[in-house]
Design a protein around this motif. Structure first.
Motif, short mmCIF file in Angstrom:
data_model
loop_
_atom_site.label_atom_id
_atom_site.label_comp_id
_atom_site.label_asym_id
_atom_site.label_seq_id
_atom_site.Cartn_x
_atom_site.Cartn_y
_atom_site.Cartn_z
N ALA A 22 52.87 62.30 34.15
CA ALA A 22 52.78 61.58 33.68
C ALA A 22 50.92 61.76 32.98
O ALA A 22 50.37 63.22 33.12
CB ALA A 22 52.02 60.76 34.99
N THR A 23 51.00 61.21 31.64
CA THR A 23 48.96 61.95 30.95
C THR A 23 48.52 61.17 31.11
O THR A 23 47.87 61.20 30.48
CB THR A 23 49.13 62.27 29.73
N ILE A 24 49.77 59.43 31.39
CA ILE A 24 48.63 58.51 31.08
C ILE A 24 48.53 57.12 32.06
O ILE A 24 49.77 57.20 32.88
CB ILE A 24 48.79 57.76 29.92
N ILE A 25 47.45 56.82 32.34
CA ILE A 25 47.97 55.92 34.24
C ILE A 25 46.89 53.91 32.73
O ILE A 25 46.19 54.37 31.64
CB ILE A 25 46.99 55.56 34.88
N LYS A 26 47.62 53.17 32.81
CA LYS A 26 47.30 52.07 32.65
C LYS A 26 47.24 50.63 33.65
O LYS A 26 48.71 50.88 34.46
CB LYS A 26 48.89 51.05 31.30
N ALA A 27 46.49 49.64 34.01
CA ALA A 27 46.09 49.13 34.42
C ALA A 27 45.51 48.11 34.10
O ALA A 27 45.01 48.04 33.77
CB ALA A 27 45.51 49.94 35.66
N ILE A 28 45.37 46.87 34.92
CA ILE A 28 45.58 45.24 34.34
C ILE A 28 45.43 44.59 35.88
O ILE A 28 46.23 44.61 36.45
CB ILE A 28 46.28 44.82 32.89
N SER A 29 44.38 44.04 35.83
CA SER A 29 44.14 42.98 36.71
C SER A 29 44.40 41.54 36.90
O SER A 29 44.75 40.85 35.45
CB SER A 29 42.21 42.16 36.77
N TYR A 30 44.79 40.85 37.93
CA TYR A 30 45.35 39.29 37.74
C TYR A 30 44.73 39.01 38.36
O TYR A 30 44.49 38.88 39.78
CB TYR A 30 46.91 39.24 37.66
N ARG A 31 44.37 37.44 38.26
CA ARG A 31 44.37 36.27 39.28
C ARG A 31 45.39 35.38 39.24
O ARG A 31 45.37 34.21 37.67
CB ARG A 31 42.57 36.08 38.64
N ASN A 32 45.27 34.49 39.93
CA ASN A 32 46.33 33.60 40.29
C ASN A 32 46.75 33.34 39.04
O ASN A 32 47.57 32.58 38.18
CB ASN A 32 44.84 32.20 39.74
N GLY A 33 47.68 34.70 39.25
CA GLY A 33 48.84 34.43 38.60
C GLY A 33 48.63 34.91 36.64
O GLY A 33 49.82 34.68 36.30
N LYS A 34 47.54 34.83 36.47
CA LYS A 34 47.41 35.41 35.69
C LYS A 34 46.40 36.27 34.85
O LYS A 34 45.75 37.27 35.95
CB LYS A 34 46.19 34.04 34.66
N PRO A 35 47.01 37.29 33.99
CA PRO A 35 46.06 38.55 33.41
C PRO A 35 44.86 38.10 33.40
O PRO A 35 44.18 36.73 32.90
CB PRO A 35 46.34 38.95 32.22
N THR A 74 40.49 50.17 41.90
CA THR A 74 39.85 49.22 42.76
C THR A 74 38.78 48.05 40.69
O THR A 74 39.05 48.26 40.19
CB THR A 74 37.88 49.07 42.99
N THR A 75 38.19 47.03 41.87
CA THR A 75 37.63 46.52 40.66
C THR A 75 35.90 45.80 41.56
O THR A 75 35.89 45.68 42.23
CB THR A 75 38.36 44.64 40.11
N GLU A 76 35.25 45.41 40.12
CA GLU A 76 33.95 45.17 40.73
C GLU A 76 34.25 43.45 41.36
O GLU A 76 33.24 43.20 42.20
CB GLU A 76 32.99 45.16 39.65
N ILE A 77 34.63 42.27 40.88
CA ILE A 77 35.48 41.60 41.14
C ILE A 77 35.79 41.60 42.38
O ILE A 77 37.29 41.99 41.52
CB ILE A 77 35.64 40.16 40.12
N LYS A 78 35.86 41.28 43.65
CA LYS A 78 37.12 41.74 44.14
C LYS A 78 38.17 40.77 44.51
O LYS A 78 38.10 39.69 43.60
CB LYS A 78 36.13 41.18 45.56
N GLY A 79 39.46 40.80 45.62
CA GLY A 79 40.28 39.72 45.40
C GLY A 79 41.35 39.70 44.24
O GLY A 79 41.48 38.28 43.76
N LEU A 80 41.70 40.35 43.07
CA LEU A 80 42.24 40.53 41.86
C LEU A 80 43.95 41.52 42.32
O LEU A 80 43.48 42.48 43.31
CB LEU A 80 41.35 41.23 40.89
N SER A 81 44.62 40.85 41.72
CA SER A 81 45.63 42.11 42.24
C SER A 81 45.71 42.57 40.89
O SER A 81 45.18 42.46 39.90
CB SER A 81 46.70 41.25 41.96
N VAL A 82 45.63 44.45 41.26
CA VAL A 82 45.71 45.38 40.03
C VAL A 82 46.99 46.10 40.17
O VAL A 82 48.04 46.25 41.04
CB VAL A 82 44.66 46.79 40.13
N TYR A 83 48.09 45.49 38.33
CA TYR A 83 48.95 46.58 38.44
C TYR A 83 49.23 47.65 37.36
O TYR A 83 48.61 47.72 36.84
CB TYR A 83 50.69 45.27 37.44
N TYR A 84 50.07 48.55 37.95
CA TYR A 84 49.25 49.84 37.16
C TYR A 84 50.79 49.99 36.55
O TYR A 84 52.17 50.27 37.29
CB TYR A 84 48.80 50.58 37.49
#
Ligand code: ACM
Ligand code: ZN
Length: 615
Positions: free
Chosen positions: A583-596, A548-558
């Motif tokens: 699996a021992t590790i998870i990585k995730a990043i948020s994007y908005r409007n096509g940018k991290p 999840t993210t605190e700011i809504k409406g983001l895309s999260v890739y993992y």
């Protein structure tokens, strides 16, 4: 022709920076008592004059004018005594408005004038900061135009605070911060209507305040051997003959300068002298006031074991002579009515094995270490009272009986504050587990905190504090990142009426403020954008990963394969994730409007599972 071009440009450029995304909501924090938007705009330009009612002194006039000029680089604003077609008017109420009190204000922006009115200069100062928040970052006219023109939306705002104590606390002992850093922090906090700076000046890792009658405090106590990086409290202790070159302290002239500076921004400074524990730097300077009287060193962030005797001997007359000297100078230096005397985390092992302390317990019929601490606190409170001041202490000063009139800062829990309030003591709420400590929990947890629990009489809750301990905060940029934007949430807790608090609205307004932080080169944390990785049960009670993210409406890739995700990796679609075999590790990043947006988050699967067990 020129006029029509100008009008076109004004209409074409939205003043987006003062409004939140997609909404007619002004990005003001803390949220005022009432806001009534009206149609039209005030045109702030080089022709705008600033007019002050007669009673307002020159210092305040100059400060306000300067702040307005800073709000828009290059704008030419001047003070004037007479009305003009476009003016910002500061007016002290002739008839006191009792509802807004000492700190409230009214701000009326119409197309012709901006009128700021308050009972006091402090109220005008807060009204000015609200006004500064609705001055857009972008000019309305093209840069080719000679006249800088900024549009301020017409609005009427009525406002006053919920709490009288809107504090921020900085530990300058674990890491030292310069005078200019402290002044910048004061500016930042004043902009969000904080009014109290709790200055944690003494601890095991450094004594930071010059006490002229006790020169060793700063000759010895302010310095430790240098250590960089690593985990604080696990660092290497001093090597034999290693020089203590790291640290610093504030001279009394510097302190006076900071006090004056803070006062001009309506901030009161509360000094903290943390005793009887957290006193290793004091004991390193004057070893005779510890129970064992052995030489000690100022801790460079090395573990504190039983060998590091960091608690004052409470049965030694010299202890109270030294405290008297310290409090004498502190009470002369700081005009505030309170001195914070710490009192937290006193390990009783040193007293338990001290013949003098044991004898004192017998003589005074004190049953245990808690009662001995209370004995100490009463003696210190008497010293403080003899200098015309009152004490504040961390909640441990309640142990063994509270000193009459003491103010309590609750930090381990809300319950400690409730207990003090029920004993009819004033309370400052700073429970770490409700996000009042800057290094803990999500911002939503901070924002949801109500400093007045249902079971207490609200009159005993003075307010709260945003506390920053700096073990892991080695420089000013990191200090900013730790305070912001979380301290926006706390500013709203301390100022805004509960009915006007709203997490969704806050998030939007908080985002609206971020460009202003960027403009001022103030670093802030992007954690509200970053993925939150949790371990939860699905509908048939199988544990899986949720993003999840605190700011809504983001895309999260993992990813689970230990490579860094980007927008070509799997997108989290709201369906809980199975942990792939191995699996021992998870990585995730948020994007908005096509940018991290925000940093990539990396966690071991094991830590995600453990956090679920210990939320
Ligand atoms: C504290 O965090 N020891 C007050
Ligand atoms: Zn002792």
């Amino acid at each position: 022709m020129r006029t029509s071009i100008l009008i076109f440009i004004i209409l074409a450029l939205p003043f987006s920076s003062v409004f939140c995304q997609n909404k007619n909501v002004l990005a003001i924090i803390p949220q005022p008592v009432s806001i009534h938007m009206e149609s039209g705009n005030f045109h702030l330009s080089n022709r705008t004059q600033i007019i002050f009612s007669k009673e307002i002194d020159t210092a305040f006039r100059n400060l306000s004018t300067e702040l307005l000029k800073q709000s828009y680089p290059g704008i030419f604003l001047r003070q004037s005594n007479t009305g003009s077609s476009t003016a910002i008017i500061f007016s002290l109420n002739k008839n006191r408005d009792t509802l807004i009190g000492k700190e409230g204000y009214t701000l009326k922006v119409s197309s012709e004038k901006i009128i700021l009115a308050a009972n006091t200069r402090c109220g005008l100062f807060y009204g000015l900061h609200t006004l500064l928040q609705i001055i857009p970052l972008h000019r309305a006219a093209s840069s080719a135009s000679k006249e800088i023109l900024v549009l301020i939306p017409c609005v009427t705002i009525y406002d006053y605070p919920r709490f009288q104590w809107r504090g921020f606390m900085l530990d300058v002992c674990r890491h030292f911060f310069s005078v200019s850093t402290i002044k910048s922090l004061i500016d930042e906090m004043a902009a969000y209507k904080y009014n109290t700076f709790h200055w944690h000046l003494t601890d095991d890792q450094g004594w930071r305040l010059a006490i002229e009658s006790l020169p060793l405090l700063t000759k010895v106590g302010a310095w430790r051997v240098p250590r960089t990086g690593g985990v604080f409290m696990e660092l290497q202790k001093p090597l034999p003959d290693e020089k203590a070159t790291d640290g610093g302290f504030y001279s009394q002239d510097e302190v006076k300068d900071i006090i004056r500076y803070a006062a001009s921004k309506f901030i009161t400074i509360i000094p903290e002298i943390d005793i009887p524990a957290h006193s290793l730097a004091l004991i390193a300077s004057y070893p005779n006031i510890s129970c064992r009287q052995l030489p000690q060193y100022v801790s460079p962030g090395s573990p504190l074991t039983e060998a590091e005797d960091n608690v004052l001997c409470v049965a030694n007359d010299s202890t109270y002579l030294i405290i008297d000297r310290i409090i004498t100078e502190v009470s002369k230096l700081f005009p505030a009515p309170y001195i914070h005397i710490g009192g937290d985390e006193a390990d009783k092992i040193f007293w338990d094995s001290c013949p003098k302390c044991k004898q004192l317990m017998l003589d005074k019929q004190l049953k245990n270490g808690a009662e001995l601490q209370s004995y100490f606190t009463k003696k210190v409170a008497a010293i403080v009272a003899s200098k015309g001041k009152k004490i504040i202490g961390w909640e441990e000063i309640m142990q063994g009986g509270l000193v009459p009139g003491a103010v309590v800062t609750s930090w381990t829990s809300v319950e400690a504050g409730i207990k003090a309030a029920k004993l009819q003591h004033y309370v400052i709420m700073a429970p770490w587990d409700h996000g009042m400590y800057m290094d803990n929990s999500r911002i939503e947890r901070s924002y949801s905190f109500n400093p007045v629990p249902d079971s207490v009489d609200a009159k005993y809750i003075l307010g709260g504090e945003a506390c920053l301990w700096t073990e892991e905060v080695p420089n000013a940029r990191e200090m900013q990142r730790m305070f912001w934007p979380r301290s926006l949430a706390l500013a709203e807790i301390f100022w805004t009426q509960p009915a006007n608090k709203n997490w969704g609205s806050f998030l939007e307004r908080m985002e609206g403020r971020l460009p202003y932080f960027e403009k001022a080169h103030i670093k802030y944390s992007e954690s509200v954008f970053e993925p939150i990785i949790t371990y939860v049960k699905d509908t048939i009670s199988i544990k899986k990963i949720k993003l999840t993210t605190e700011i809504k409406g983001l895309s999260v890739y993992y990813t689970f394969d230990n490579t860094d995700p980007d927008s070509f990796y799997p997108l989290y679609k709201g369906i809980l994730l199975d942990i792939p075999e191995g699996a021992t590790i998870i990585k995730a990043i948020s994007y908005r409007n096509g940018k991290p947006i925000g940093k990539m988050v990396t966690k071991t699967i094991m830590s995600v599972q453990q956090e679920e067990q210990h939320p």
